[in-house]
Design a protein around this motif. Structure first.
Motif, short mmCIF file in Angstrom:
data_model
loop_
_atom_site.label_atom_id
_atom_site.label_comp_id
_atom_site.label_asym_id
_atom_site.label_seq_id
_atom_site.Cartn_x
_atom_site.Cartn_y
_atom_site.Cartn_z
N ARG A 171 0.39 -80.61 -25.81
CA ARG A 171 0.34 -81.09 -24.21
C ARG A 171 0.20 -79.87 -23.37
NH1 ARG A 171 5.96 -83.74 -21.90
NH2 ARG A 171 5.10 -83.89 -19.66
N ALA A 172 0.76 -78.72 -23.79
CA ALA A 172 0.50 -77.56 -23.07
C ALA A 172 -0.85 -77.28 -22.94
CB ALA A 172 1.40 -76.38 -23.39
N TYR A 205 -3.82 -89.57 -22.43
CA TYR A 205 -2.55 -89.69 -22.95
C TYR A 205 -2.30 -90.99 -23.53
CZ TYR A 205 2.47 -89.63 -23.52
OH TYR A 205 3.78 -89.59 -23.96
N LEU A 206 -1.86 -91.28 -24.78
CA LEU A 206 -1.41 -92.72 -25.18
C LEU A 206 -0.23 -92.74 -25.92
CD1 LEU A 206 -2.42 -95.76 -25.82
CD2 LEU A 206 -3.59 -94.68 -27.84
N ASP A 207 0.71 -93.31 -25.71
CA ASP A 207 1.91 -93.23 -26.64
C ASP A 207 2.46 -94.96 -26.53
OD1 ASP A 207 4.51 -93.28 -27.47
OD2 ASP A 207 5.10 -91.42 -26.01
N PRO A 208 1.94 -95.69 -27.51
CA PRO A 208 2.16 -96.95 -27.73
C PRO A 208 3.83 -96.95 -28.09
CG PRO A 208 0.17 -96.28 -29.22
CD PRO A 208 0.99 -95.15 -28.50
N GLU A 209 4.38 -96.08 -28.53
CA GLU A 209 5.90 -96.71 -28.55
C GLU A 209 6.79 -96.49 -27.23
OE1 GLU A 209 7.58 -93.31 -31.02
OE2 GLU A 209 6.73 -94.04 -32.96
N ARG A 210 6.28 -95.83 -26.39
CA ARG A 210 6.82 -95.88 -25.15
C ARG A 210 6.17 -96.98 -24.29
NH1 ARG A 210 6.93 -90.25 -22.13
NH2 ARG A 210 8.39 -91.61 -20.70
N VAL A 227 3.87 -89.59 -32.96
CA VAL A 227 3.05 -89.71 -34.34
C VAL A 227 1.62 -90.49 -33.85
CG1 VAL A 227 5.21 -89.88 -35.74
CG2 VAL A 227 4.29 -91.73 -34.77
N PHE A 228 1.70 -90.77 -32.86
CA PHE A 228 0.36 -91.48 -32.73
C PHE A 228 -0.62 -90.48 -32.10
CE2 PHE A 228 3.40 -94.84 -32.36
CZ PHE A 228 2.69 -95.77 -33.03
N TYR A 229 -0.35 -89.17 -32.02
CA TYR A 229 -1.40 -88.21 -31.40
C TYR A 229 -1.61 -88.29 -30.07
CZ TYR A 229 -1.90 -87.36 -36.62
OH TYR A 229 -1.38 -87.12 -37.68
N ALA A 230 -0.67 -88.43 -29.34
CA ALA A 230 -0.73 -88.82 -27.91
C ALA A 230 -1.71 -87.89 -26.98
CB ALA A 230 0.86 -88.83 -27.20
N TRP A 231 -1.78 -86.73 -27.43
CA TRP A 231 -2.64 -85.57 -26.73
C TRP A 231 -3.96 -85.43 -27.55
CZ3 TRP A 231 -0.47 -85.37 -22.49
CH2 TRP A 231 0.83 -85.63 -22.19
#
Length: 122
Positions: A16-17, A82-87, A7-11
């Motif tokens: 990703r692909a 890449y950004l994934d605040p949840e992880r 949901v944080f638009y990590a890409w």
């Protein structure tokens, strides 16, 4: 939830692909630059060009355990991919980061303005 559906638009607005394919293509092109020949050159031309700068996503903060930058010294990372605040992870062009405490952008705007003012107000 899959990691590429964050949901944080990590890409940053792409899948990703697609991002992986673009980066792989860039790496292949750079690796093969010595095999490039004039007749097969780029199909797109650019006139009246100059070298410019643009803003890209990055992390601003105080790294801990960085191989070059002293612990706690404010810095700006290389381009963020890449950004994934949840992880609690992020990947820049240079390396992976484990995300610590998040602050609002104003936190750094104020500190950078204070540092600039004190350094250049003499």
């Amino acid at each position: 939830m899959r990691h590429d559906d964050s949901v944080f638009y990590a890409w940053f607005g792409t899948s990703r692909a697609v991002l992986i394919d673009k980066l792989r293509c860039l790496a292949d092109d750079l690796e093969g630059i010595d095999r490039w020949h004039e007749p097969i050159g780029p199909q797109v031309a650019i006139n009246s060009w100059t070298l410019g700068k643009r803003t890209v996503p990055c992390l601003v903060g105080r790294p801990i355990g960085h191989p070059i930058i002293s612990d706690g010294k404010p810095t700006c990372s290389s381009e963020l991919f890449y950004l994934d605040p949840e992880r609690g992870i992020a990947r820049t062009m240079s390396r992976w980061y484990r995300l610590g405490t998040r602050v609002d952008p104003q936190y750094w705007e104020e500190r950078l303005r204070e540092n600039w003012t004190s350094e250049y107000s003499h």
